[in-house]
Scaffold this motif. Structure first.
Motif, mmCIF file in Angstrom:
data_model
loop_
_atom_site.group_PDB
_atom_site.id
_atom_site.type_symbol
_atom_site.label_atom_id
_atom_site.label_comp_id
_atom_site.label_asym_id
_atom_site.label_seq_id
_atom_site.Cartn_x
_atom_site.Cartn_y
_atom_site.Cartn_z
ATOM 1 N N LEU A 164 0.772 -1.187 0.026
ATOM 2 C CA LEU A 164 -0.161 -0.135 -0.172
ATOM 3 C C LEU A 164 0.788 1.098 0.134
ATOM 4 N N GLY A 165 2.164 1.195 -0.074
ATOM 5 C CA GLY A 165 3.085 2.337 -0.200
ATOM 6 C C GLY A 165 3.687 2.731 1.201
ATOM 7 N N VAL A 166 3.662 2.136 2.164
ATOM 8 C CA VAL A 166 4.058 2.432 3.576
ATOM 9 C C VAL A 166 5.381 1.290 3.602
ATOM 10 N N ALA A 188 8.969 -2.562 6.677
ATOM 11 C CA ALA A 188 9.461 -3.825 5.878
ATOM 12 C C ALA A 188 10.848 -3.337 5.545
ATOM 13 N N GLY A 189 11.377 -1.924 5.235
ATOM 14 C CA GLY A 189 12.643 -1.760 4.809
ATOM 15 C C GLY A 189 13.629 -2.070 5.804
ATOM 16 N N THR A 190 13.157 -1.321 7.074
ATOM 17 C CA THR A 190 14.217 -1.856 8.111
ATOM 18 C C THR A 190 14.512 -3.296 8.248
ATOM 19 N N ILE A 191 13.480 -4.174 8.267
ATOM 20 C CA ILE A 191 13.497 -5.381 8.393
ATOM 21 C C ILE A 191 14.426 -6.015 7.420
ATOM 22 N N HIS A 192 14.193 -5.583 6.325
ATOM 23 C CA HIS A 192 15.059 -6.332 5.100
ATOM 24 C C HIS A 192 16.398 -5.754 5.122
ATOM 25 N N HIS A 193 16.693 -4.657 5.733
ATOM 26 C CA HIS A 193 18.191 -4.243 5.377
ATOM 27 C C HIS A 193 19.035 -5.003 6.838
ATOM 28 N N ALA A 194 17.986 -4.923 8.011
ATOM 29 C CA ALA A 194 18.758 -5.969 9.066
ATOM 30 C C ALA A 194 18.821 -7.396 8.617
ATOM 31 N N ALA A 195 17.868 -7.980 7.880
ATOM 32 C CA ALA A 195 18.066 -9.232 7.484
ATOM 33 C C ALA A 195 19.071 -9.725 6.565
ATOM 34 N N GLU A 196 19.607 -8.466 5.625
ATOM 35 C CA GLU A 196 20.595 -8.364 4.693
ATOM 36 C C GLU A 196 22.065 -8.300 5.451
ATOM 37 N N ALA A 197 22.039 -7.510 6.481
ATOM 38 C CA ALA A 197 23.281 -7.385 7.193
ATOM 39 C C ALA A 197 23.521 -8.637 8.023
ATOM 40 N N VAL A 198 22.861 -9.327 8.554
ATOM 41 C CA VAL A 198 22.839 -10.563 9.461
ATOM 42 C C VAL A 198 23.251 -11.710 8.366
ATOM 43 N N ILE A 245 11.420 -13.260 13.340
ATOM 44 C CA ILE A 245 11.291 -12.628 14.617
ATOM 45 C C ILE A 245 10.874 -11.308 14.597
ATOM 46 N N ALA A 246 11.434 -10.476 13.798
ATOM 47 C CA ALA A 246 10.910 -9.071 13.499
ATOM 48 C C ALA A 246 9.321 -9.165 13.265
ATOM 49 N N SER A 247 8.958 -10.209 12.380
ATOM 50 C CA SER A 247 7.372 -10.248 11.810
ATOM 51 C C SER A 247 6.591 -10.482 13.461
#
Length: 307
Positions: free
Chosen positions: A251-253, A257-267, A285-287
């Motif tokens: 829906l455009g928010v 999602a962005g923060t979780i995606h970046h954190a997952a990529e870093a890990v 876990i974030a979800s």
């Protein structure tokens, strides 16, 4: 004539390959869509056994069969046509409806967590005396009503995953998911509710090893039911949170999602060969935490309104 026959056979072979490829695509889509609904499936498996508690052991499997038949009717005769109509005429509504279902899952899961910590229960309690047949019918109807809600969420998740496919493919995938999940859930439920009977049967055998296994099964049943309930609650919160996060992104928010995606990529980059598993765990876990937060707010608000 021979060349015409060869051409005909070649066309038939081509059509056969195309049909086989389509079946493979449908099977893959059904497997993927069903897999995304696993959290609801686990909760459905955890919820259903309570509907046979207090009834005659001889009636347990027949009751589960009745609930399974009602579940199939819910999925194939009510939810599947509704899903196809929605997909054809109001596809824009799929994401909001899916998010509504995700919020319901978060609320249900959070309420179970609150009940576990507070010791209070908001489940319905039967206080009116009933004949055995009437009680059985009442429990079956209650189970089918509950199943309608869970089945709606399963079908919505599956529909969202094949929303871009042709309407026929959508119908076939939803039917496969509905039938497959119903057989899987109620097959496992039947095994769970009869596990103690199996254990008692084994405990009466002559072999000491067989008797030990039987006694172990009987003793393990309360712990197994508790474990299934905990896993079901965790899965509801995790899946519900994931649905909400993904829906917000659609829906455009773009947060969280962005923060979780970046954190997952870093890990993933930091953990090397275990990156795939570690990244998935971060996302899950974030979800779950997001789902618990949303569900907790909804549960707290509803309890305030009740009081």
């Amino acid at each position: 004539m021979p060349s015409g026959l060869v051409a005909l056979l070649d066309d038939i072979a081509g059509i056969t390959k195309l049909a086989a490829a389509s079946l493979d695509d449908v099977g893959a889509a059904a497997g993927k869509a069903g897999g995304k609904a696993i959290g609801v499936v686990v909760d459905d498996t955890a919820v259903t056994p309570r509907y046979v508690i207090g009834l005659s052991p001889q009636r347990e499997l027949p009751i589960i069969a009745k609930i399974a038949a009602g579940s199939l009717r819910n999925k194939l005769l009510i939810l599947l046509p509704a899903a196809l109509v929605l997909s054809a005429f109001a596809p824009w509504a799929i994401t909001p409806l899916l998010m509504l279902g995700g919020a319901f899952l978060c609320f249900e899961g959070a309420e179970k967590v609150l009940e576990a910590y507070s010791g209070e229960s908001h489940a319905e309690v039967e206080t009116v005396p009933m004949e055995a047949a009437e009680l059985e019918q009442s429990k079956v109807k209650g189970a089918i009503r509950t199943d309608l809600i869970l089945s709606a969420e399963i079908m919505a998740i599956a529909l969202a995953d094949v929303a871009e496919s042709p309407i026929l493919t959508q119908g076939v995938v939803l039917a496969i998911v509905g039938i497959g999940i119903t057989i899987g859930v109620y097959g496992v439920v039947g095994l769970i509710v009869k596990m103690d009977d199996i254990g008692l049967h084994l405990a009466e055998r002559r072999s000491a090893a067989t008797r030990a296994i039987g006694r172990g099964l009987v003793k393990a049943m309360p712990a197994l039911m508790e474990f299934v309930s905990i896993v079901g609650t965790a899965a509801m919160i995790w899946v519900g949170g994931g649905i909400l996060i993904h829906g917000l992104e659609v829906l455009g928010v773009h947060e969280p999602a962005g923060t979780i995606h970046h954190a997952a990529e870093a890990v993933m980059h930091a953990t090397g060969s275990l990156g795939g598993i570690a990244g998935w765990l971060v996302t899950a876990i974030a979800s779950g935490l997001f789902g618990l937060l949303v569900g907790g707010v909804l549960a707290f608000g509803l309890h305030k309104i009740r009081h």
